[in-house]
Motif scaffolding. Sequence first.
Motif, PDB file in Angstrom:
ATOM      1  N   GLY A 165       0.820  -1.398   0.484  1.00 38.79           N
ATOM      2  CA  GLY A 165      -0.271   0.294  -0.095  1.00 38.79           C
ATOM      3  C   GLY A 165       0.626   1.477   0.111  1.00 38.79           C
ATOM      4  O   GLY A 165       0.300   2.450   0.197  1.00 38.79           O
ATOM      5  N   LYS A 166       2.740   1.502  -0.143  1.00 41.82           N
ATOM      6  CA  LYS A 166       2.835   2.782   0.193  1.00 41.82           C
ATOM      7  C   LYS A 166       3.512   2.264  -1.058  1.00 41.82           C
ATOM      8  O   LYS A 166       3.994   1.080  -1.927  1.00 41.82           O
ATOM      9  CB  LYS A 166       4.124   2.127   1.001  1.00 41.82           C
ATOM     10  CG  LYS A 166       2.994   2.253   2.424  1.00 41.82           C
ATOM     11  CD  LYS A 166       3.762   2.435   3.917  1.00 41.82           C
ATOM     12  CE  LYS A 166       3.666   2.621   5.365  1.00 41.82           C
ATOM     13  NZ  LYS A 166       4.367   2.924   6.234  1.00 41.82           N
ATOM     14  N   GLU A 167       4.323   3.975  -1.923  1.00 37.83           N
ATOM     15  CA  GLU A 167       5.233   3.559  -2.715  1.00 37.83           C
ATOM     16  C   GLU A 167       7.043   3.198  -2.457  1.00 37.83           C
ATOM     17  O   GLU A 167       6.986   2.833  -1.247  1.00 37.83           O
ATOM     18  CB  GLU A 167       5.430   4.784  -2.764  1.00 37.83           C
ATOM     19  CG  GLU A 167       4.416   6.324  -3.645  1.00 37.83           C
ATOM     20  CD  GLU A 167       4.492   7.393  -3.761  1.00 37.83           C
ATOM     21  OE1 GLU A 167       3.486   7.587  -4.413  1.00 37.83           O
ATOM     22  OE2 GLU A 167       5.868   7.894  -4.152  1.00 37.83           O
ATOM     23  N   ARG A 168       7.326   2.747  -3.602  1.00 35.40           N
ATOM     24  CA  ARG A 168       8.820   2.562  -3.084  1.00 35.40           C
ATOM     25  C   ARG A 168       9.124   3.695  -3.011  1.00 35.40           C
ATOM     26  O   ARG A 168       9.622   4.879  -3.267  1.00 35.40           O
ATOM     27  CB  ARG A 168       9.212   2.372  -4.798  1.00 35.40           C
ATOM     28  CG  ARG A 168      10.592   1.744  -4.649  1.00 35.40           C
ATOM     29  CD  ARG A 168      10.584   0.355  -6.045  1.00 35.40           C
ATOM     30  NE  ARG A 168      10.503   1.349  -7.020  1.00 35.40           N
ATOM     31  CZ  ARG A 168      10.662   0.631  -8.566  1.00 35.40           C
ATOM     32  NH1 ARG A 168      10.310  -0.524  -8.674  1.00 35.40           N
ATOM     33  NH2 ARG A 168      10.476   1.794  -9.777  1.00 35.40           N
ATOM     34  N   GLU A 169      10.422   3.536  -2.092  1.00 34.02           N
ATOM     35  CA  GLU A 169      11.007   3.893  -1.094  1.00 34.02           C
ATOM     36  C   GLU A 169      12.641   3.821  -1.246  1.00 34.02           C
ATOM     37  O   GLU A 169      13.160   2.287  -1.708  1.00 34.02           O
ATOM     38  CB  GLU A 169      10.967   4.119   0.042  1.00 34.02           C
ATOM     39  CG  GLU A 169      10.364   3.344   0.867  1.00 34.02           C
ATOM     40  CD  GLU A 169      10.973   3.621   2.351  1.00 34.02           C
ATOM     41  OE1 GLU A 169      10.232   4.825   3.053  1.00 34.02           O
ATOM     42  OE2 GLU A 169      10.641   2.753   3.079  1.00 34.02           O
ATOM     43  N   PHE A 170      13.945   4.739  -1.776  1.00 35.12           N
ATOM     44  CA  PHE A 170      14.942   4.813  -1.540  1.00 35.12           C
ATOM     45  C   PHE A 170      15.714   4.132   0.100  1.00 35.12           C
ATOM     46  O   PHE A 170      15.358   4.551   1.340  1.00 35.12           O
ATOM     47  CB  PHE A 170      15.732   5.866  -1.986  1.00 35.12           C
ATOM     48  CG  PHE A 170      17.442   5.994  -1.346  1.00 35.12           C
ATOM     49  CD1 PHE A 170      17.750   6.563   0.027  1.00 35.12           C
ATOM     50  CD2 PHE A 170      17.855   5.613  -2.173  1.00 35.12           C
ATOM     51  CE1 PHE A 170      19.261   6.241   0.056  1.00 35.12           C
ATOM     52  CE2 PHE A 170      19.592   5.088  -2.103  1.00 35.12           C
ATOM     53  CZ  PHE A 170      19.986   5.972  -0.308  1.00 35.12           C
ATOM     54  N   ALA A 171      16.691   3.347   0.289  1.00 34.25           N
ATOM     55  CA  ALA A 171      16.959   2.064   0.986  1.00 34.25           C
ATOM     56  C   ALA A 171      18.331   2.632   1.342  1.00 34.25           C
ATOM     57  O   ALA A 171      19.127   3.307   2.452  1.00 34.25           O
ATOM     58  CB  ALA A 171      16.860   0.896   1.529  1.00 34.25           C
ATOM     59  N   ALA A 172      19.367   2.691   0.718  1.00 33.67           N
ATOM     60  CA  ALA A 172      20.700   2.683   0.081  1.00 33.67           C
ATOM     61  C   ALA A 172      21.479   2.490  -0.693  1.00 33.67           C
ATOM     62  O   ALA A 172      20.649   1.908  -1.817  1.00 33.67           O
ATOM     63  CB  ALA A 172      21.509   1.657   1.230  1.00 33.67           C
ATOM     64  N   ALA A 173      21.631   2.852  -1.534  1.00 27.66           N
ATOM     65  CA  ALA A 173      22.759   3.337  -2.725  1.00 27.66           C
ATOM     66  C   ALA A 173      24.505   3.127  -2.289  1.00 27.66           C
ATOM     67  O   ALA A 173      24.563   3.848  -1.205  1.00 27.66           O
ATOM     68  CB  ALA A 173      22.476   4.085  -3.262  1.00 27.66           C
ATOM     69  N   ILE A 174      25.522   2.367  -2.910  1.00 25.26           N
ATOM     70  CA  ILE A 174      26.672   2.814  -3.305  1.00 25.26           C
ATOM     71  C   ILE A 174      27.418   3.370  -4.559  1.00 25.26           C
ATOM     72  O   ILE A 174      26.553   2.616  -5.891  1.00 25.26           O
ATOM     73  CB  ILE A 174      27.689   1.105  -2.863  1.00 25.26           C
ATOM     74  CG1 ILE A 174      28.503   0.660  -2.400  1.00 25.26           C
ATOM     75  CG2 ILE A 174      26.913   0.122  -3.188  1.00 25.26           C
ATOM     76  CD1 ILE A 174      29.183   0.136  -0.925  1.00 25.26           C
TER      77      ILE A 174
END
Length: 123
Positions: free
Chosen positions: A42-51
């Motif tokens: 029920g939620k939008e995709r969201e950023f968690a981490a990047a490298i």
Amino acid sequence: QVQLVESGGGLVQAGGSLRLSCTASRRTLSRYHMGWFRQAPGKEREFAAAITWSGGRTFYADSVKGRFTISRDNAKNTVYLQMNSLKPEDTAVYYCAASSGTNYYSDLDYDFWGQGTQVTVSS
């Protein structure tokens, strides 16, 4: 074309840990910045981490900072997301993605995506 496959998801109790892996086929990951995103029901995709491609810089969402660690092994063509102190609100499908751009936080900047792996954290 880069094909990404995530693994390592599962069911864990709150406070537990999981390590996600993302492996590429057909093309080396070393030329791409890599990110992990997540989407809860029920939620939008969201950023968690990047490298970054070299592994020299990492970026985290405030919600996971201090608990999650992103890393990569270019020799193994694999990116990892170590998740510690998991909370029920971390429950989501987790996706890895490859980017040739520099806006690490935006999913619009990522060119290739995996199918996702489910992470469920019970309270």
